[in-house]
Design a protein around this motif. Structure first.
Motif, short mmCIF file in Angstrom:
data_model
loop_
_atom_site.label_atom_id
_atom_site.label_comp_id
_atom_site.label_asym_id
_atom_site.label_seq_id
_atom_site.Cartn_x
_atom_site.Cartn_y
_atom_site.Cartn_z
N GLY A 283 0.81 0.16 -12.93
CA GLY A 283 1.28 1.05 -11.88
C GLY A 283 0.83 0.75 -10.48
O GLY A 283 1.10 1.52 -9.55
N LEU A 284 0.14 -0.38 -10.26
CA LEU A 284 -0.35 -0.70 -8.93
C LEU A 284 0.82 -0.91 -7.97
O LEU A 284 1.82 -1.51 -8.32
CB LEU A 284 -1.21 -1.96 -9.00
CG LEU A 284 -2.16 -2.22 -7.82
CD1 LEU A 284 -3.18 -1.11 -7.70
CD2 LEU A 284 -2.86 -3.56 -8.02
N GLY A 285 0.69 -0.40 -6.75
CA GLY A 285 1.76 -0.52 -5.77
C GLY A 285 2.54 0.77 -5.62
O GLY A 285 2.02 1.86 -5.85
N ILE A 286 3.81 0.66 -5.27
CA ILE A 286 4.65 1.83 -5.00
C ILE A 286 5.76 1.90 -6.04
O ILE A 286 6.48 0.94 -6.28
CB ILE A 286 5.25 1.75 -3.59
CG1 ILE A 286 4.13 1.73 -2.55
CG2 ILE A 286 6.19 2.93 -3.32
CD1 ILE A 286 4.61 1.47 -1.13
N ALA A 287 5.86 3.08 -6.67
CA ALA A 287 6.90 3.25 -7.70
C ALA A 287 7.23 4.73 -7.82
O ALA A 287 6.43 5.59 -7.45
CB ALA A 287 6.42 2.72 -9.04
#
Length: 468
Positions: free
Chosen positions: A464-468
């Protein structure tokens, strides 16, 4: 501080790790005519020259006089501002900031608040807590950024194509003061706990506490979510913030394995994928923060079942020949090691402890070993001999087996031999950083996985690292 405020100033970067590279690319993009100097060790100079194509002036001798030539130095988080050169330069007027400070300055609204930002800090549990926060916000259908100390520098997500509704931001003690001095306020700030750590960077236990708590004492979040069970946090008074307490009967807290909101039983955590009761307890902090954002935390609580645990944090690698291998390489304090041992209470454990010596006191850990010791303790690393000496009198009483290893491979073999045919758990929970032997705790965890017979690539990704 906003990036535009650097225009016309004498600016340098200090450090060429991932944070330093992110700062360079942002400044080159936003202020292409701004001259930049990079301070870095000789070992990083060749890579910096190759990546910047001459856009930086490089200096490898970091002195107070050299730093004092600049109005602003954007330093990487791992570089302490309390070293002699930095202190003298600061006294001469040089301002030291980090990429975190620039990110917050860019995202503040007219009231100085970074809306939708939830900052998470604490000595233990902050990575899992931040990741769990992002997971639950996404489960509610909200586009969420997961970044910060967890493995993605904030400047790498300075200008996303589609801005998220919320930001789940992990902050280390190296970064909390950056937020406090950025001129911007977090929307919500979570502080989980305070134990002594990183004393070599901060210089003293009190300075570590002060830096950690600067997020709420000086950062003035709109809402501060604090652990009522931590005496240092309980004593805080924050007149410019609303305080929401967790781990107390009136708020979000645990009763056995069940999460409660006040008197209301909300969710049984017994079969959740959260490793360790302390992490299940930190779910209360997450739910309190979600509620502080105005969302329905009670409805979201069951979504924790879909959470994927993070690597290097009480990570179950698997079983080989009757031995279960647990990778808790991120453990850098004795308190973290004690929490890890508690997760496997009642099992035959061979514990691997030791690493870079930051001067942290292990006496409390030794006292816990009087009555709650594993089958075997293997010491290693720079502080291994110091830990070994503390534990030797108890080992002489027959309370546990004790061996000293010169490195991690030998420690693994000693642990495997100690458990023997009966099997059990080999637990890497070093209670100390990895510096010297490894680049970071990730590299240490990967080597441990390899020594145990598992694929280090398969265990390393952060979900889940980052933008989602």
């Amino acid at each position: 501080m906003r990036i535009s405020q650097l225009e016309g100033k004498r600016v340098a970067l200090w450090g060429w790790g991932r944070e330093g590279r992110a700062a360079f690319h942002v400044l080159q993009q936003r202020l292409p005519s701004l001259p930049l100097t990079l301070f870095c060790p000789e070992s990083e100079a060749a890579a910096a020259r190759a990546e910047t194509a001459g856009a930086l002036q490089l200096e490898t001798d970091v002195t107070a006089a050299a730093l004092s030539r600049f109005d602003v130095v954007v330093k990487s988080p791992g570089i302490s501002p309390y070293g002699e050169a930095a202190r003298h330069a600061a006294a001469a007027g040089t301002r030291f900031i980090g990429g975190t400070s620039l990110w917050f300055g860019e995202h503040a609204d007219d009231d100085g608040v970074v809306r939708g930002s939830v900052c998470v800090t604490g000595t233990k549990g902050k990575s899992t807590t931040t990741s769990l926060l992002a997971h639950l916000l996404r489960a509610a259908g909200h586009r969420t950024g997961l970044a910060g100390n967890i493995g993605l520098p904030l400047l790498e997500v300075l200008d996303p194509q589609s801005a998220p509704h919320y930001w789940a931001l992990e902050l280390s003690s190296y970064q909390t003061a950056d937020v406090a001095h950025s001129g911007a306020r977090p929307d919500v700030a979570i502080v989980l706990n305070i134990f002594p750590e990183h004393l070599d960077w901060h210089g003293s236990e009190q300075r570590y506490v002060d830096d950690k708590l600067s997020l709420v004492n000086e950062g003035h979040p709109r809402i501060a979510v604090l652990n009522a069970a931590d005496p240092q946090l309980r004593a805080l008074q924050l007149p410019q913030s609303q305080i929401v307490w967790f781990n107390q009967p009136e708020g979000w807290h645990m009763v056995g394995e069940v999460v409660h909101r006040g008197a209301q039983a909300v969710f049984d955590t017994s079969n959740t994928p959260l490793p360790g009761r302390h992490n299940r307890g930190n779910l209360c902090a997450v739910l309190a923060a979600i509620e502080a954002l105005g969302l329905d935390a009670v409805a979201l609580a069951p979504a924790v079942q879909g959470f994927r645990p993070l690597p290097n944090r009480l990570q179950r690698l698997g079983e080989r020949d009757g031995i279960v291998w647990i990778n808790d390489s991120i453990s850098t304090t004795p308190h973290a090691t004690l929490a890890a041992l508690d997760c496997f209470a009642g099992q035959r454990i061979a514990l691997l402890v030791g690493g870079h010596d930051r001067g942290v006191d292990w006496q409390d850990f030794a006292e816990h070993m009087r009555d709650n010791a594993p089958v075997e303790i293997v010491t290693m690393g720079n502080n291994g001999p110091r830990i070994h000496a503390l534990l030797q009198p108890l080992a002489d009483q027959g309370r546990f087996g004790l061996h000293a290893a010169t490195d991690l491979p030998q420690a693994v073999e000693l642990a495997r031999a100690a458990l023997g045919a009966q099997g059990g758990v080999v637990l890497l929970s070093p209670g100390a950083p990895s510096f010297g032997a490894y680049r970071d705790y990730v590299a240490r965890g990967r080597h441990f996985a390899e020594l145990a017979g598992f694929d280090p690539e398969a265990i390393s990704a952060i979900p889940g690292l980052g933008i989602a």
